[in-house]
Design a protein around this motif. Sequence first.
Motif, short mmCIF file in Angstrom:
data_model
loop_
_atom_site.label_atom_id
_atom_site.label_comp_id
_atom_site.label_asym_id
_atom_site.label_seq_id
_atom_site.Cartn_x
_atom_site.Cartn_y
_atom_site.Cartn_z
N LEU A 11 4.15 -9.26 -8.71
CA LEU A 11 4.64 -8.07 -9.41
C LEU A 11 4.95 -6.94 -8.41
CD1 LEU A 11 2.31 -8.05 -12.54
CD2 LEU A 11 4.76 -8.59 -12.46
N ALA A 12 4.12 -6.79 -7.39
CA ALA A 12 4.36 -5.76 -6.38
C ALA A 12 5.63 -6.09 -5.58
CB ALA A 12 3.16 -5.63 -5.45
N ALA A 13 5.83 -7.37 -5.25
CA ALA A 13 7.04 -7.78 -4.53
C ALA A 13 8.28 -7.51 -5.37
CB ALA A 13 6.96 -9.25 -4.13
N LEU A 14 8.22 -7.81 -6.65
CA LEU A 14 9.33 -7.54 -7.55
C LEU A 14 9.61 -6.04 -7.64
CD1 LEU A 14 11.46 -8.62 -9.50
CD2 LEU A 14 9.73 -8.55 -11.30
N ALA A 15 8.57 -5.24 -7.68
CA ALA A 15 8.75 -3.78 -7.73
C ALA A 15 9.43 -3.27 -6.45
CB ALA A 15 7.40 -3.09 -7.94
N GLN A 85 -2.01 -2.99 1.34
CA GLN A 85 -1.85 -2.84 -0.10
C GLN A 85 -0.88 -1.73 -0.46
OE1 GLN A 85 -5.78 -2.39 -1.80
NE2 GLN A 85 -5.97 -4.60 -2.07
N ALA A 86 -0.64 -0.83 0.49
CA ALA A 86 0.23 0.32 0.20
C ALA A 86 1.52 0.33 1.03
CB ALA A 86 -0.54 1.62 0.45
N GLY A 128 1.02 5.77 -5.00
CA GLY A 128 0.02 5.91 -6.05
C GLY A 128 0.59 5.63 -7.42
N SER A 129 1.93 5.78 -7.55
CA SER A 129 2.55 5.49 -8.84
C SER A 129 3.71 4.51 -8.72
CB SER A 129 3.01 6.78 -9.52
OG SER A 129 4.00 7.42 -8.75
N ARG A 130 4.39 4.51 -7.56
CA ARG A 130 5.53 3.61 -7.40
C ARG A 130 5.81 3.36 -5.92
NH1 ARG A 130 11.11 6.71 -8.80
NH2 ARG A 130 11.90 4.93 -7.65
N TRP A 131 6.61 2.33 -5.67
CA TRP A 131 7.06 2.01 -4.32
C TRP A 131 8.30 2.83 -3.99
CZ3 TRP A 131 4.30 -0.92 -1.04
CH2 TRP A 131 3.28 -1.72 -1.59
#
Length: 146
Positions: A11-15, A85-86, A128-131
């Motif tokens: 999900l993070a990669a897709l974001a 992670q960030a 903290g809220s989005r990439w």
Amino acid sequence: MSLDDTTRATLAALACEQTCTRMNVAFDMGQIDDGLACLTEDAAWHRPDGTLAGRDAIETYYRERRQDMVVCHVLTNFVVDFTSQAEATCSYYSTGYLNFRAEGAKLPVPMPAPGVIWRYTDTLRHDGSRWRVCDRRPVRLMEGTA
């Protein structure tokens, strides 16, 4: 319901991929504010003609760009790697098409052959809220012959 680490990473990669895509599409469509929203305040774009340092410099570049340009970047082959992670890097190809619209002319404009293929490596930071993209590094791989 709890997400496992693989699902969270996917999900993070897709974001990250969506952030890069939304930014490119917004700038292509002249939606400058939407494109800028995908960048950190201190974003750097390392262009062949020099570095645009900070979101304000990137905004100036787009606001001063010719208004008769019709630009389309076709983005493919996304690969996202996480350095923490960030923070992540998103690499992809961008095939660029460019033409100019005569004054008063409507779309569509004639479609030229692709002018260039770039490989972009964008570094993204999670705020903290989005990439958001904090660093862009294009490498020109191929150019069309006119």
